[in-house]
Design an enzyme around this catalytic site. Structure first.
Site, mmCIF file in Angstrom:
data_model
loop_
_atom_site.group_PDB
_atom_site.id
_atom_site.type_symbol
_atom_site.label_atom_id
_atom_site.label_comp_id
_atom_site.label_asym_id
_atom_site.label_seq_id
_atom_site.Cartn_x
_atom_site.Cartn_y
_atom_site.Cartn_z
ATOM 1 N N GLY A 18 0.358 -1.126 -0.058
ATOM 2 C CA GLY A 18 0.168 -0.191 0.586
ATOM 3 C C GLY A 18 0.540 1.296 0.430
ATOM 4 C CB ALA A 20 1.104 3.020 4.109
ATOM 5 C CG ASP A 130 -7.667 5.936 3.503
ATOM 6 O OD1 ASP A 130 -8.348 6.728 2.791
ATOM 7 O OD2 ASP A 130 -6.709 4.928 3.728
#
Length: 411
Positions: A18, A20, A130
């Site tokens: 992802g 992050a 999110d």
């Protein structure tokens, strides 16, 4: 290749990536776990590491059957990792990519599970910030629910908040995924629990339709639509469900339901949705809104449109990939940019196979229709000319009439 994460955990293989960080299948003292290893640039940020340590209690204390629980936080050298429960299944984005859209019953059941997760988080003072299909996991080993849905669990709590710290982002930037951003975030207001309700209802719309209500084209246009446009009805769903969605997609945060209310109302609607097939609608065509180009003669007109995705608005920033990665950094649009003219209605879904008015395909169809009508008009004009000539000829004394011989009769 296996790698050690702190002194208690071993990461064996990558499960996914992802924006992050990277999620690994790991092993700990109590068995298999999922280890989210944050990016090196995040792990080297001492202020961010400090924020993670400060948030440790909140991250570890959030427990609910529909929440992927965080078991541990590891800070070790250049490693900054969240150790989480391992969910045997897939994420909702993968399911959408495979099936395009879900039946109303399955979609509502999944979103009701996520609403329950948000209710627990909001009660604990945690805003997710999110909510999107990538952050919803489906437990394939759990019991099947309404419409054949698998239990849904929400993950990545607190990550957006921790990364979006005052020192990491200026007040002129926003962090998020354009398709799911609530209008108040676009306008630069601080996120409250209601932003999760807006994002979750956007996910519900996407599960039903196969596309988000305000997505498509350049992200600047997506942000503007969240603020200025109203959502259009989806054909084929009960009015009770649609009115619930409209309320939770309201521009005013105070008009939206709380997460606990949303979950309860959705479950009340499940009986009337039983047996309904997935909706049969087409995604509105995406018009080029930046750097438009014309289709080449060898290229279908529809392929010249701009593809969707979370593209950063900050000049020089690296574009996100096509899976709408989280934490895309974008500048807050100025008021005049958001205004974009009078308020309007978002582009309506169409019956399957129909072209959206104003789209490239619609214009091409219109051009072809005009050519056909023009040719037909020429034929009619030509026919009219022949008819006029024939009528004129019939009135000429020297012209033959009715096919008879025009010579004088014999005496």
């Amino acid at each position: 290749m296996a790698r050690k994460i702190g002194s208690r955990y071993t990461a064996h293989q990558i499960l996914g990536r992802g924006s992050a960080g990277t999620v690994w299948l790991g092993e700990g003292p109590d068995g298999p776990v999922a280890v989210k290893l944050l990016r090196e640039d995040l792990a080297s940020d001492q202020e961010l590491v400090g924020r993670f340590v400060q948030e440790r209690t909140a991250l570890l204390g959030l427990e609910h059957p529909n929440v992927v629980s965080v078991r541990d936080l590891v800070v070790d050298g250049n490693d900054l990792a969240l150790v989480m429960d391992l969910v045997r299944g897939t994420d909702l984005r993968t399911r959408l990519d495979r099936d395009k859209r879900l039946s109303p019953e399955a979609a509502v059941a999944i979103v009701a599970d996520v609403a329950d997760a948000l209710a627990a988080a909001h009660a604990a003072g945690v805003v997710h910030r999110d909510v999107k299909p990538e952050n919803v996991l489906l437990d394939m080993q759990g019991p099947l629910g309404p419409g054949g849905s698998h239990p849904a669990l929400l993950t990545d709590f607190g990550v957006a908040k921790l990364i979006d710290s005052p020192k990491r982002t200026r007040a002129t930037k926003i962090i998020g995924t354009p398709d799911y951003l609530a209008p108040e975030i676009v306008e630069g207001l601080p996120p409250r629990a209601s932003v999760d309700i807006y994002a979750l209802t956007t996910v519900l719309y996407e599960l039903l339709a196969g596309f988000t209500p305000f997505g498509g084209g350049h992200p600047g246009a997506v942000l503007r639509r969240h603020v200025t446009e109203t959502v259009v009805p989806l054909p084929g769903i009960p009015d009770e469900l649609w009115q619930l969605m409209v309320q939770c997609l309201a521009k005013a945060p105070a008009s939206r339901l709380r997460a606990s209310e949303l979950g309860g109302r959705l479950r009340e609607l499940l009986p009337m949705l039983a047996g309904m097939p997935p909706l049969d609608v087409d995604e509105p065509d995406t018009e080029p809104e930046e750097e438009p180009r014309e289709a080449t003669p060898e290229e279908p007109v529809s392929s010249a449109r701009v593809r969707r995705g979370a593209v950063p608005l900050v000049p020089g920033a690296k574009p996100a990939d096509s899976n709408r990665d989280t934490h895309t950094s974008m500048r807050v649009p100025a008021p005049d940019e958001l205004a974009g003219g009078a308020r309007g209605t978002a582009r309506a879904p169409r019956a399957a196979g129909a072209a959206r008015p104003g789209s490239a395909r619609h214009r091409a169809t219109t051009r072809r229709r005009r050519l056909v009508l023009g040719a037909a008009a020429l034929v009619l004009v030509a026919a009219a000319g022949v008819g006029t000539w024939a009528a004129t000829s019939d009135g000429d004394p020297g012209a033959p009439q009715d096919g008879r011989n025009s010579s004088p009769a014999s005496p």
